[in-house]
Each structure stands twice: as C-alpha cells, then as structure tokens.
Design a protein around this motif. Structure first.
Motif, PDB file in Angstrom:
ATOM      1  N   ASP A  86       7.354  82.277 163.400  1.00 40.81           N
ATOM      2  CA  ASP A  86       7.984  80.991 163.085  1.00 40.81           C
ATOM      3  C   ASP A  86       7.248  80.203 161.993  1.00 40.81           C
ATOM      4  O   ASP A  86       7.226  78.966 162.016  1.00 40.81           O
ATOM      5  CB  ASP A  86       8.118  80.134 164.353  1.00 40.81           C
ATOM      6  N   ASP A  92       8.950  77.465 159.588  1.00 43.30           N
ATOM      7  CA  ASP A  92       9.205  76.090 160.045  1.00 43.30           C
ATOM      8  C   ASP A  92       8.017  75.161 159.798  1.00 43.30           C
ATOM      9  O   ASP A  92       8.071  73.988 160.152  1.00 43.30           O
ATOM     10  CB  ASP A  92       9.511  76.101 161.556  1.00 43.30           C
ATOM     11  N   TYR A 143      18.131  82.418 157.033  1.00 38.41           N
ATOM     12  CA  TYR A 143      16.912  81.598 156.944  1.00 38.41           C
ATOM     13  C   TYR A 143      16.902  80.516 155.868  1.00 38.41           C
ATOM     14  O   TYR A 143      15.997  79.679 155.860  1.00 38.41           O
ATOM     15  CB  TYR A 143      15.687  82.509 156.710  1.00 38.41           C
ATOM     16  N   ARG A 171      16.964  76.849 157.243  1.00 34.57           N
ATOM     17  CA  ARG A 171      15.720  76.497 157.952  1.00 34.57           C
ATOM     18  C   ARG A 171      14.588  76.240 156.960  1.00 34.57           C
ATOM     19  O   ARG A 171      13.838  75.273 157.076  1.00 34.57           O
ATOM     20  CB  ARG A 171      15.301  77.654 158.866  1.00 34.57           C
ATOM     21  N   THR A 227      12.408  72.756 156.034  1.00 32.96           N
ATOM     22  CA  THR A 227      10.939  72.713 156.024  1.00 32.96           C
ATOM     23  C   THR A 227      10.417  72.135 154.707  1.00 32.96           C
ATOM     24  O   THR A 227       9.543  71.269 154.690  1.00 32.96           O
ATOM     25  CB  THR A 227      10.369  74.144 156.217  1.00 32.96           C
TER      26      THR A 227
END
Lengths: 361, 361
Positions: free
Chosen positions: A20, A23, A49, A52, A56
C-alpha cells in the motif's frame, strides 16, 4: 516497508518496497518542488491505480494530470512517446515538472526516456506495478524505446529520483506476467548469488502464489543485487553487462517473434536456458547445473524451448542487438552458479547451442 | 590554428579554430578507437565538403558512411532524426561508432541528439560549417529537435568529443546566414564583454566580408565566452541561461512565423533589440545604449523590427518556450553593456516593450 538506496553520487535515489505504498504521500516528497506532476500509465493500469495515486499526489498540493497510453511492448515506440510530449506541451509542463511512471517496464522505459528528453531532462519517479519492473527495469536508469530493427535502440541513461514498489499491485497481475518477472529474479540468483537461487528454488510455490512475505524478499534481494551492480557501473562499461544474462538470445526471440508475442521475461527465461547451455559448452558449468537451472525456469511456468527460427536468423538478430561491438557479439556466461562473466564466443559454439536447444532444426 | 579547451571534467573537449582543418586527420584522433564513422550532413553541405572529410577520416583506417538529410530548420524534426537511426541500424553502427556532424546548427543539434540517444549514447564530433554553429550551437552540448508546439523541446545535454571549426567553410556561406551567425557574436559581446562589442562595432565591414583574420578572432572570442559560461554551468541551472539573451523573444518570432521563415540568428538579432528595450525599461541600460546595440545589429543586415503578431500571441508563444518555470517567464536582461542577468518581469512591462518595438500594433 524496506528502503534501500541506489548509490550514484548526486544521482542516488531510494527504492521503497512494501504494501500500500501508493497511498503514502511522504514517499513522493521529491515532488515538493515540482510545478506540476504528470502520471504516465496505460489502459490496463489506469483503472486500477491512477485515481488512488492521483489522490496521494494531490495531498502534496500539486496539480496532477494523467497520460494514458495503450498497453503492450508493441506500443513502446516513437508514436506513443510523442503522445507523452504532446500532452506535456499542451499542458505547459516545464523544467520543474515531475513525471511519474505508473505501470510495467514499457511504461517505465518510455516515461523515463520522455523525462530524459523533455526540455533536455526533467525528473521522474518509478511506480512499478509489475514484478518485472519492480525487480529489474525500474532500477538502474536505463530508458528507451524500440526501433523496428532492434529493441531499446533509442534511449538514455536517466536515473529516477525514487522507486516505489508497492507489492500489493502484484496481486492483480496475470499469472503469465508474474512468471515473466520471476525470470529476472532467477537471473539475479544465477549471475550473482547462488544462495538466493537456492532460496528461489525452495520457494517456487510461494512465489507463484504471490505470497507477500516471499515476494518482499524476492524484490528486495533482486533490487539489492541490481543496484549494487548499477552503482559499480552506471553506464555499462563492464560488470553491468552481466545483468544481460539471457538477454542476447532473449532479444533475438522477442525481435524474431515480433515484439509483444513473447513477454520480455519469457524470452529472458528461455534465453537463460540457452545461455546456460553455452556456458556448459565452454566448460564453465556442468550439464547437471544447466538441467537444474532449466528446471527452475520451467517450474515458474516459463518457456525453456526457443522458437526454431534457425541458426542463421538468430545470428542476424543477435548481430543487431546493441551489445555488439565492432561486429563481435559479447555473451554473458555463467562461470559458475552465482557468478557471470562476459566474453566473445566463436560462432560455431553458439550455433551448437542453437542446435542443441532446438532453436536450429 | 588556435585550440581552446572546454573544461568539463571527464567530458572536456577541444575546439580547434583555423583554416583547412577538415583536411587534417590528426584533429579527428578521437576516432582512433571507433568501429565505424558516420558523417551526418545535409543536401547543401554534402556536395561541398563530404567527400573531402571522408578522405580525411579514411586516412585513419576507418569505414566512413555518409547520411544526407534535407537542409533547413523545418527538417529538425523526429522524422529526420529517424532517418539517422534507420541508417545507423541498417549499417550496424554499434556503441563504439562515432557520428560526425558536418553542417550548421540544425545538423549539429540533430546529430548530437542522435548520438545521445542511439544505444543510449555514442560519441560525436562537431564540424560546424556555418558561423552560427561555429560561434554558438556546436559548443556546449545542447542537442535536440523541434516539436510542433515548441523549439528544441525534445533533446539532451550531450557533449561532443571535439569541435573542428574550419573558417574556410564560411566562404561558401550565403550572406544571410553569415549575418545570422554574427547575431550570436554580437550577443556574446552584449552579455559578457563590452570590449568585444566595441571590437565588433569597429570591424563590421571585415566581418561582413568574411575576412579570415577578423573571423578567426570573432569565432575564438565567442567560443571562449560561451565555453567559460558552459564550464561554470553545464546544464543551465543558472548563469548559462544568460546565453539565451534575445532568445525568448527570438523563439517566439521563429515559432510564430513558422520555423524556417526567419533564420534563428535573425530572430535572435531582433530578439536582442527587444531584450535591450526591456532592459532599458527596467532602468538598467540607457536609451542610447539600446540605440547603439540596435544600430550594430542592423549594420550586420539583421532585422531589428519584430513581426507584428500582437502582444497576446507573443505572450502565448513565449509561455511555451522552455525557459518558463512554474508559469513564470524568466528574461535575460542587460544589467549593463557586457553583463547579463536573469529575472522575471511583470507582463505589463513586457507588453510595453512589444508595443514600443512594433511587435504589438
């Protein structure tokens, strides 16, 4: 998370390995001074992805745009590189822009070359989402595109400012691509660390099941081996070329089949079988060691049987491969399991290997 | 012959300046270890010098091939770069191949970028045959091609291993191109050496007549100034940007007219008039100094009147120019005659300059 540093003076950079990681904005702190961020990815990875990662990066207070390319080795060409440049210029990317490569080796190589060439060089971050990219192509700064007459013929050495290997992205990887990545893991054992090769052999099932603990070690040890070689020889004047074990034959297979037919890792897996055969023929390793390496490669569901183009076609294809110098092909040879050397080999012995492995029928 | 050294550590190289240098094989001694040599030139220069240079290089016992591109800034694009790669691959150029750029700035930039990118980097030698290339583009390692949205947007820093400036090649140069080169000579005086600017002013006729003694000094002093700036700041983090005096406006003119309509040096000449106007507006130099610089530029038969695209179009064109960072354009300003600085300028004052010089009507 484990972090290891690639030691290249003022071009040094960290490789973060863990779960992860996409993130975690603090891992992208190289972006703090960026004027804008462009994620470059492909049609397969983007839906998984891109959003996400965008969230971030936006936490760093930056404008983030995404450039989506078609997926596959056959798109690693000038046309798609141009697509990156077109978008960078359209959205006024400047010298302080950072590119983020989100995807496998093709995306990493193309994004890296775009970063090397855009305005004569901007920074980029590698976020490899395939095993092949995590253990090999995202580390070391080799970037480039293919030419109809040869793979990676046009490119640059351009180091990323960070590599962020999120092991969870491997969970969505098709089995065939996982195996292709394992080929490069096996290669690192074969050329540099016999104990690691033993470990790989003992953990075949865990690796094929993408077990996180096993995979974390495989990625870490591969990156350690690769980065120590790269630190010693950034631009491949000598020892770095040992990383090309299996690649001279492998590139010939890829080119001969047409890029994209065989995955790069599949071609390298098969190329290592051929390289091992040649190493044995030159009296370095034993036939038993060749069989064992072939068995390890096969157990990862990688092809061990080269396509039968015939010896002449292989020789032609290898001749154009970029490792030739002054017309002489330099082969990576296993001096023993866990140690590679580089040397030229008489054509006769190469042809014997092509015949013995079924490449010439 | 005079030789000066560009001091860049292990990327240092000599610049040789003199007459009939392309007949002297010893100046090309960097080729001694080359596996093959490719001369890259254009349809105008090839009939004049390619055969002579080939004979010289063959004296080193090397295989020499010639790649001939169409002539002109409008051909400085990917398509023609590909032509170079196609030929290199077709004739099995390898990592020890040396490229020799025989021509003006376009040939030098394209050949340099081809050398930077072919197999991730091979060596190259500059044999500039235009004044612009001898005093500017062949020195410093900036290479690249144009993109439809901006000049030199795709490229690399890649230093040549030698620059061989044969003054006799200037004798065949059309008057318009000679003048274009003199723009960069004037620039070197304006940004770095007021005495040199005085000398240029006093030697206008000799320079326009391509007098060998005058030209030898103009080329030498220009190369000295440029190489000392490049040595201090190879990748343009700071002071090197002063070499772009006149270029932000100049690039806008080139892009707005369509590449190839105005010669680069013509656009820079006119751009310097605009830059001087802006410098005066910011209270650095006097109106009298602006008039004098304008007069020197005009006396070299260079345009001093920008095309009237209007202010908005100029601002758009300059925005995409690669010297913008974070949306802010950085201008090269004359603090005094013989000294340049770099700063951002409020749009209002730039627009005043565009209006005052006739770019906005």
């Amino acid at each position: 998370m484990k972090t290891l540093e690639v030691d290249l003076g003022n071009r040094s950079y960290p490789i973060h390995i863990g779960t992860d990681l996409i993130d975690r904005p603090e891992l992208f702190n190289a972006c703090e001074k960026a004027t804008s961020i462009f994620i470059v990815t492909n049609t397969t990875v983007a839906p998984l992805y891109a959003e996400r990662l965008t969230r971030t990066l936006e936490k760093l207070g930056k404008q983030v745009k995404t450039i989506v390319l078609p997926d596959g080795e056959s798109y690693k060409d000038w046309k798609n590189l141009q697509l990156i440049f077109d978008n960078l210029l359209k959205f006024a990317a400047d010298r302080q822009t950072i590119l983020v490569a989100l995807g496998g080796g093709v995306i990493g190589d193309m994004t890296g070359f775009a970063a090397a060439s855009y305005m004569r060089g901007v920074r980029f971050i590698q976020v490899p989402t395939t095993l092949l990219a995590q253990v090999d192509s995202s580390v070391g700064g080799k970037t480039g595109i293919n030419h109809p007459l040869g793979k990676n013929m046009i490119g640059a050495f351009h180091q990323p400012v960070a590599v962020i290997a999120d092991l969870n992205t491997l969970k969505t990887l098709p089995a065939r691509e996982l195996s292709a990545g394992l080929a490069e893991v096996i290669k690192h054992g074969a050329i540099a660390d016999a104990d690691f090769l033993d470990w790989i052999e003992a953990n075949t099932s865990a690796l094929l099941a993408c077990d996180t603990t096993a995979m974390a070690y495989a990625v870490l040890r591969s990156c350690e081996i690769k980065s120590s070689v790269v630190s010693a020889d950034e631009k491949e004047g000598g020892i770095r070329a040992t990383l090309n074990f299996g690649h001279t034959f492998g590139h010939a297979i890829e080119a001969g089949m047409g890029y994209g037919e065989w995955l790069h890792g599949e071609a390298v897996g098969c190329g290592m079988v051929m390289g091992a055969n040649l190493s044995c023929r030159l009296n370095y390793i034993t036939q038993k060691e060749v069989s064992r390496l072939t068995q390890i490669i096969g157990s990862m569901h990688l092809p061990t049987q080269p396509p039968p183009f015939g010896a002449q076609r292989y020789m032609e294809l290898m001749q154009v491969d970029k490792k030739t110098e002054g017309g002489q092909i330099r082969y990576v040879i296993l001096e023993k399991m866990g140690k590679a050397i580089i040397q030229s080999v008489p054509d006769g012995q190469v042809i014997e290997t092509l015949t013995a492995t079924g490449a010439h029928q």
